[in-house]
Design a protein around this motif. Structure first.
Motif, PDB file in Angstrom:
ATOM      1  N   ARG A 108       0.830  -1.201   0.000  1.00  0.00           N
ATOM      2  CA  ARG A 108       0.000   0.000   0.000  1.00  0.00           C
ATOM      3  C   ARG A 108       0.872   1.262   0.000  1.00  0.00           C
ATOM      4  O   ARG A 108       0.543   2.253  -0.635  1.00  0.00           O
ATOM      5  N   SER A 109       1.995   1.206   0.684  1.00  0.00           N
ATOM      6  CA  SER A 109       2.878   2.366   0.769  1.00  0.00           C
ATOM      7  C   SER A 109       3.508   2.728  -0.567  1.00  0.00           C
ATOM      8  O   SER A 109       4.062   3.818  -0.720  1.00  0.00           O
ATOM      9  N   ASP A 110       3.426   1.825  -1.562  1.00  0.00           N
ATOM     10  CA  ASP A 110       4.031   2.065  -2.873  1.00  0.00           C
ATOM     11  C   ASP A 110       3.009   2.410  -3.947  1.00  0.00           C
ATOM     12  O   ASP A 110       3.328   2.373  -5.140  1.00  0.00           O
ATOM     13  N   GLU A 111       1.778   2.729  -3.567  1.00  0.00           N
ATOM     14  CA  GLU A 111       0.716   2.962  -4.552  1.00  0.00           C
ATOM     15  C   GLU A 111       1.103   3.993  -5.607  1.00  0.00           C
ATOM     16  O   GLU A 111       0.746   3.867  -6.769  1.00  0.00           O
ATOM     17  N   SER A 112       1.815   5.044  -5.216  1.00  0.00           N
ATOM     18  CA  SER A 112       2.169   6.105  -6.169  1.00  0.00           C
ATOM     19  C   SER A 112       3.624   6.045  -6.605  1.00  0.00           C
ATOM     20  O   SER A 112       4.107   6.941  -7.307  1.00  0.00           O
ATOM     21  N   ARG A 113       4.320   4.982  -6.234  1.00  0.00           N
ATOM     22  CA  ARG A 113       5.764   4.897  -6.518  1.00  0.00           C
ATOM     23  C   ARG A 113       6.048   4.451  -7.940  1.00  0.00           C
ATOM     24  O   ARG A 113       7.003   4.906  -8.566  1.00  0.00           O
ATOM     25  N   TRP A 164       4.360 -13.544  -0.521  1.00  0.00           N
ATOM     26  CA  TRP A 164       3.636 -12.470   0.175  1.00  0.00           C
ATOM     27  C   TRP A 164       4.484 -11.900   1.308  1.00  0.00           C
ATOM     28  O   TRP A 164       4.515 -10.683   1.520  1.00  0.00           O
ATOM     29  N   LEU A 165       5.178 -12.767   2.026  1.00  0.00           N
ATOM     30  CA  LEU A 165       6.012 -12.296   3.130  1.00  0.00           C
ATOM     31  C   LEU A 165       7.184 -11.474   2.615  1.00  0.00           C
ATOM     32  O   LEU A 165       7.570 -10.464   3.226  1.00  0.00           O
ATOM     33  N   MET A 166       7.760 -11.888   1.487  1.00  0.00           N
ATOM     34  CA  MET A 166       8.843 -11.106   0.887  1.00  0.00           C
ATOM     35  C   MET A 166       8.350  -9.732   0.447  1.00  0.00           C
ATOM     36  O   MET A 166       9.055  -8.725   0.601  1.00  0.00           O
ATOM     37  N   LEU A 167       7.122  -9.686  -0.088  1.00  0.00           N
ATOM     38  CA  LEU A 167       6.564  -8.406  -0.501  1.00  0.00           C
ATOM     39  C   LEU A 167       6.343  -7.503   0.706  1.00  0.00           C
ATOM     40  O   LEU A 167       6.675  -6.306   0.671  1.00  0.00           O
ATOM     41  N   ALA A 168       5.827  -8.059   1.778  1.00  0.00           N
ATOM     42  CA  ALA A 168       5.587  -7.268   2.985  1.00  0.00           C
ATOM     43  C   ALA A 168       6.887  -6.742   3.580  1.00  0.00           C
ATOM     44  O   ALA A 168       6.922  -5.663   4.195  1.00  0.00           O
ATOM     45  N   ARG A 169       7.989  -7.483   3.399  1.00  0.00           N
ATOM     46  CA  ARG A 169       9.285  -7.118   3.981  1.00  0.00           C
ATOM     47  C   ARG A 169      10.167  -6.336   3.018  1.00  0.00           C
ATOM     48  O   ARG A 169      11.361  -6.161   3.258  1.00  0.00           O
ATOM     49  N   ASP A 170       9.588  -5.911   1.883  1.00  0.00           N
ATOM     50  CA  ASP A 170      10.310  -5.084   0.910  1.00  0.00           C
ATOM     51  C   ASP A 170      11.476  -5.827   0.256  1.00  0.00           C
ATOM     52  O   ASP A 170      12.470  -5.228  -0.126  1.00  0.00           O
ATOM     53  N   ARG A 171      11.331  -7.134   0.095  1.00  0.00           N
ATOM     54  CA  ARG A 171      12.349  -7.908  -0.614  1.00  0.00           C
ATOM     55  C   ARG A 171      11.984  -8.114  -2.075  1.00  0.00           C
ATOM     56  O   ARG A 171      12.834  -8.480  -2.891  1.00  0.00           O
ATOM     57  N   VAL A 172      10.716  -7.940  -2.426  1.00  0.00           N
ATOM     58  CA  VAL A 172      10.259  -7.801  -3.811  1.00  0.00           C
ATOM     59  C   VAL A 172       9.269  -6.645  -3.828  1.00  0.00           C
ATOM     60  O   VAL A 172       8.771  -6.221  -2.783  1.00  0.00           O
ATOM     61  N   ASP A 173       8.978  -6.136  -5.023  1.00  0.00           N
ATOM     62  CA  ASP A 173       8.091  -4.977  -5.143  1.00  0.00           C
ATOM     63  C   ASP A 173       6.669  -5.343  -5.543  1.00  0.00           C
ATOM     64  O   ASP A 173       5.757  -4.510  -5.422  1.00  0.00           O
ATOM     65  N   GLY A 174       6.483  -6.556  -6.034  1.00  0.00           N
ATOM     66  CA  GLY A 174       5.149  -6.955  -6.448  1.00  0.00           C
ATOM     67  C   GLY A 174       5.059  -8.450  -6.661  1.00  0.00           C
ATOM     68  O   GLY A 174       6.070  -9.120  -6.905  1.00  0.00           O
TER      69      GLY A 174
END
Length: 268
Positions: A108-113, A164-174
């Motif tokens: 969610r924090s990357d919606e506009s990134r 999903w856990l990697m996405l939440a931890r900023d290890r992948v972007d999507g």
């Protein structure tokens, strides 16, 4: 409305028993308290009940299920894409009540990134994509992964949960996943609000209920379609989906929508 429903359940198949293939695939199929449940399991159970027809569940992997359907050893599959080869041995239901596209999930924090104009543009921008091994999300995706230039941008794993856990931890972007599957799994992991579906639709092909031509008549399939349509019209279809994933969060359902506050996963 009752008379309308009864009209579609008039053809009685009291002596029939349809064998439906299933496998562990929440929210479509899962086992709870020893019973096979889920969106597809409950939809078929309800439709067969309206036809006074029994239903049996047979667990098997997808590739084997296609062979068994062709040979008449299983009567019905759900979630099948339409192909010329399959049309040779399968009747397709023509009522598509729910389309769950493959979409890109992000934080969610990357919606506009990111500029979400397509997978190719994302990968060329350095976007880190999480994907499952041996899964084809779209024709474009299948072509892109053949290009070694994108290898460094794609993290492959065999299962979605660690993605999903990697996405939440900023290890992948999507992460790309079926919309309903993604929403359900994110909720189960307690990541609702942290991970969200983006506006990027990777593919949007409808999937169908299919029946073996070796064991099921075209007339029965037509009656099944009428039962399924009656479920869309009277709200039963939406109610079943809402047991697992809130209709308000989903695209492609019938125009009948329940109050999101009544959804089991309301707020997604």
């Amino acid at each position: 409305m009752l008379a309308f429903i009864l009209c579609f359940s008039a053809p009685s198949y009291g002596d029939c028993d349809i064998t439906l293939r299933w496998d562990d695939d929440p929210p479509y199929f899962m086992v709870q308290e020893g019973k096979v449940v889920g969106i597809d399991a409950d939809l078929v159970r309800e439709a067969m009940g309206r036809l006074d027809c029994g239903i049996s569940f047979q667990k098997m992997p997808w590739a084997r299920a296609l062979r068994e359907l062709r040979d008449g050893h299983v009567d019905m599959l759900s979630g099948a894409y339409r192909t010329p080869e399959r049309e040779e041995y399968a009747h397709y239901s023509e009522v598509v009540g729910l389309v769950s596209p493959n979409i890109l999930f992000i934080r969610r924090s990357d919606e506009s990134r990111f500029e979400l104009n397509g997978l190719r543009q994302l990968l060329e921008s350095g976007f880190r994509l999480g994907a499952q091994i041996h899964v084809s999300y779209s024709d474009e995706y299948s072509a892109l992964i053949q290009n070694p230039d994108y290898d460094k941008n794609i993290e492959y794993l065999s299962r979605r949960e660690p993605l999903w856990l990697m996405l939440a931890r900023d290890r992948v972007d999507g992460v790309v996943a079926s919309q309903l599957t993604g929403l359900y799994e994110i909720q189960e992991l307690g990541l609702t609000g942290t991970l969200i579906p983006s506006s990027l639709v990777v593919s949007n092909k409808p999937a169908y209920f299919v029946f073996s031509k070796a064991t099921v008549t075209a007339g029965f399939v037509a009656d099944f379609d009428r039962a399924l349509q009656s479920m869309l019209d009277d709200g039963t279809f939406a109610s079943i989906v809402n047991r697992y994933v809130c209709v308000a969060a989903c695209a492609g359902l019938s125009e009948t929508e329940d109050d999101p506050e009544d959804c089991s996963l309301a707020g997604l």
